[in-house]
Design an enzyme around this catalytic site. Structure first.
Site, PDB file in Angstrom:
ATOM      1  N   LYS A 146       0.835  -1.208   0.000  1.00  0.00           N
ATOM      2  CA  LYS A 146       0.000   0.000   0.000  1.00  0.00           C
ATOM      3  C   LYS A 146       0.865   1.252   0.000  1.00  0.00           C
ATOM      4  O   LYS A 146       0.561   2.235  -0.679  1.00  0.00           O
ATOM      5  CB  LYS A 146      -0.951  -0.010   1.197  1.00  0.00           C
ATOM      6  CG  LYS A 146      -2.057  -1.034   1.004  1.00  0.00           C
ATOM      7  CD  LYS A 146      -3.184  -0.869   1.975  1.00  0.00           C
ATOM      8  CE  LYS A 146      -4.311  -1.805   1.566  1.00  0.00           C
ATOM      9  NZ  LYS A 146      -5.038  -2.334   2.716  1.00  0.00           N
TER      10      LYS A 146
ATOM     11  N   LYS B  82     -11.702  -3.444  -8.524  1.00  0.00           N
ATOM     12  CA  LYS B  82     -12.233  -2.077  -8.531  1.00  0.00           C
ATOM     13  C   LYS B  82     -11.191  -1.097  -9.056  1.00  0.00           C
ATOM     14  O   LYS B  82     -11.502  -0.198  -9.821  1.00  0.00           O
ATOM     15  CB  LYS B  82     -12.655  -1.662  -7.123  1.00  0.00           C
ATOM     16  CG  LYS B  82     -14.114  -1.948  -6.863  1.00  0.00           C
ATOM     17  CD  LYS B  82     -14.376  -2.231  -5.398  1.00  0.00           C
ATOM     18  CE  LYS B  82     -15.033  -3.573  -5.224  1.00  0.00           C
ATOM     19  NZ  LYS B  82     -14.494  -4.397  -4.155  1.00  0.00           N
TER      20      LYS B  82
ATOM     21  N   LYS C 298      -6.895  -9.165 -13.999  1.00  0.00           N
ATOM     22  CA  LYS C 298      -7.701  -9.571 -12.845  1.00  0.00           C
ATOM     23  C   LYS C 298      -8.816  -8.535 -12.607  1.00  0.00           C
ATOM     24  O   LYS C 298      -8.549  -7.328 -12.631  1.00  0.00           O
ATOM     25  CB  LYS C 298      -6.787  -9.640 -11.610  1.00  0.00           C
ATOM     26  CG  LYS C 298      -7.539 -10.080 -10.372  1.00  0.00           C
ATOM     27  CD  LYS C 298      -6.669 -10.076  -9.140  1.00  0.00           C
ATOM     28  CE  LYS C 298      -7.532 -10.508  -7.962  1.00  0.00           C
ATOM     29  NZ  LYS C 298      -7.161  -9.975  -6.697  1.00  0.00           N
TER      30      LYS C 298
HETATM   31  P1  ADP Z   1     -10.921  -5.288  -5.328  1.00  0.00           P
HETATM   32  O1  ADP Z   1      -9.634  -5.783  -5.936  1.00  0.00           O
HETATM   33  O2  ADP Z   1     -11.968  -5.170  -6.359  1.00  0.00           O
HETATM   34  O3  ADP Z   1     -10.735  -4.011  -4.524  1.00  0.00           O
HETATM   35  P2  ADP Z   1     -10.976  -6.588  -2.774  1.00  0.00           P
HETATM   36  O4  ADP Z   1      -9.488  -6.539  -2.668  1.00  0.00           O
HETATM   37  O5  ADP Z   1     -11.798  -5.651  -1.926  1.00  0.00           O
HETATM   38  O6  ADP Z   1     -11.393  -6.395  -4.315  1.00  0.00           O
HETATM   39  O7  ADP Z   1     -11.425  -8.094  -2.512  1.00  0.00           O
HETATM   40  C1  ADP Z   1     -12.522  -8.500  -1.732  1.00  0.00           C
HETATM   41  C2  ADP Z   1     -12.580 -10.012  -1.814  1.00  0.00           C
HETATM   42  O8  ADP Z   1     -12.882 -10.429  -3.157  1.00  0.00           O
HETATM   43  C3  ADP Z   1     -11.272 -10.709  -1.439  1.00  0.00           C
HETATM   44  O9  ADP Z   1     -11.578 -11.899  -0.726  1.00  0.00           O
HETATM   45  C4  ADP Z   1     -10.647 -11.055  -2.778  1.00  0.00           C
HETATM   46  O10 ADP Z   1      -9.826 -12.213  -2.684  1.00  0.00           O
HETATM   47  C5  ADP Z   1     -11.876 -11.314  -3.652  1.00  0.00           C
HETATM   48  N1  ADP Z   1     -11.588 -10.919  -5.053  1.00  0.00           N
HETATM   49  C6  ADP Z   1     -11.380  -9.668  -5.510  1.00  0.00           C
HETATM   50  N2  ADP Z   1     -11.164  -9.644  -6.842  1.00  0.00           N
HETATM   51  C7  ADP Z   1     -11.233 -10.947  -7.247  1.00  0.00           C
HETATM   52  C8  ADP Z   1     -11.095 -11.597  -8.508  1.00  0.00           C
HETATM   53  N3  ADP Z   1     -10.873 -10.918  -9.615  1.00  0.00           N
HETATM   54  N4  ADP Z   1     -11.241 -12.941  -8.540  1.00  0.00           N
HETATM   55  C9  ADP Z   1     -11.486 -13.654  -7.422  1.00  0.00           C
HETATM   56  N5  ADP Z   1     -11.627 -13.098  -6.196  1.00  0.00           N
HETATM   57  C10 ADP Z   1     -11.504 -11.760  -6.090  1.00  0.00           C
END
Ligand code: ADP
Ligand code: TRP
Length: 332
Positions: free
Chosen positions: A112, A196, A193
């Site tokens: 981060k 957000k 991947k």
């Molecule tokens: P983002 O990357 O969209 O901000 P987060 O880091 O908040 O998502 O992830 C929230 C949950 O969703 C976590 O448990 C993460 O492992 C899962 N997750 C996020 N993106 C994916 C993805 N593309 N495929 C599978 N699981 C995901």
């Protein structure tokens, strides 16, 4: 009996990656025996949020998302992190037995910081709060994504330091990692991947024209439908694989490999993806609308959840305070 616990970041509008990679597993786990606790990590969100109204909104949207998708508050306790302030007290007790070196090794903090997120004290000590979250409910099973594994291991270490100094107060938690496979890394519209921060996501509750428009953005090339193609190389198949049963999927694959008259074009594939998303989440969309129309219901569910969770955390906090000398020893 196992106690499952996981924290959910209040990121608001969740995408298909969040659903297949995390939310679905949380919801399905409620069918297993044991206790299940899920909280919306609003204390955690303060490490990056500066917008109070947006945070309130995202916490509510996250709760609604879980409830609409089938989290049953009778089987799984859903609550807000900050409704159990005892975790902050526990975090202090844990901080006082934890060496700086442990936190300095945290990948998540280093990542981060590298991304330019301000290195506040809260961001740095966050793993201590997360350890308190885990230990406060005597959870022994902690479902997390692989990015959070190190934090669960730190919670194991911190429980060990405290127990070593003051006697057995905390139960040792074990991480539960997602199964490998296509659901572990859902790709986005651009083939990266889904995330957000990559702005390549499909929102779970999107439907109608906006959904069709978004699916239209899945990257494809300009080859004609009749040209034989390897489905493994085509991005639309990554989405079809999330939804279709194996027979139907095999049929799409075979026709694509074969080419010619009966081969589907990218437009057909995308239309099938739209249909699948619409169909899969139709009941959840209805339930979401109902919950949006009845904010009191969501408040009641979160309040009941907090009451149940807090009763456990208070007991653990009292034991921890007594163990380290801040209260008289508890009667045996
Ligand atoms: P983002 O990357 O969209 O901000 P987060 O880091 O908040 O998502 O992830 C929230 C949950 O969703 C976590 O448990 C993460 O492992 C899962 N997750 C996020 N993106 C994916 C993805 N593309 N495929 C599978 N699981 C995901
Ligand atoms: N740090 C987790 C995440 O970023 C959320 C979280 C907070 C959590 N406290 C927790 C997860 C306790 C499991 C257990 O996704």
């Amino acid at each position: 009996m196992s106690t499952y616990l996981s924290g959910i970041q209040p990121s608001g509008m969740q995408h298909l990656g969040n659903y297949f990679g995390a939310i679905r597993g949380h919801i399905e786990a409620q069918r297993e025996g044991g206790e299940h606790f899920y909280f919306i990590a609003d204390y955690h969100a303060l490490t990056t949020s500066r917008d109070p109204e947006a945070l309130r909104e995202r916490v509510r949207e996250t709760a609604i998302t879980y409830l609409a998708l089938g989290l049953d508050p009778e089987r799984a306790t859903l609550f807000r992190h900050s409704d159990v302030p005892e975790v902050c007290e526990l975090a202090w007790l844990l901080a006082c037995v934890t060496g700086m070196g442990l936190l300095e090794r945290a990948h998540s903090y280093k990542d981060k910081k590298a991304k330019g997120i301000q290195a506040t004290v809260g961001l740095f000590t966050y793993p201590v709060l997360m350890a308190a979250d885990i230990l406060a409910y005597e959870s022994d099973r902690v479902p997390v994504g692989t990015d959070q594994l190190q934090h669960v291991e730190m919670a194991q270490d911190m429980a060990g330091y405290f127990n070593h100094a003051y006697g057995e107060v905390f139960r040792r938690p074990e991480p539960v990692l997602p199964e490998e496979g296509r659901f572990a890394r859902v790709v986005g519209l651009d083939g990266e991947k889904m995330s957000k921060s990559n702005e390549n996501g499909i929102w779970i509750f999107e439907s109608g024209k906006p959904l069709a428009k978004r699916i239209g953005r899945i990257v494809t090339d300009s080859r004609a439908p009749a040209e034989p193609k390897d489905p493994e190389e085509l991005l639309p198949f990554c989405f079809l694989e999330l939804f279709l049963d194996s027979d139907e999927l095999e049929d799409w694959r075979a026709r694509t490999r074969e080419g010619g008259e009966g081969a589907p074009g990218y437009g057909h594939m995308k239309a099938r993806i739209v249909e699948a998303v619409e169909e899969t989440f139709a009941p959840a969309r209805v339930r979401r609308e109902e919950l949006l129309a009845d904010p009191g219901e969501v408040d009641r569910i979160l309040a009941r959840g907090a009451e149940k969770a807090r009763a456990i955390a208070v007991g653990v906090r009292d034991r921890a305070l007594a163990a380290c000398g801040l209260r008289n020893p508890l009667p045996r």
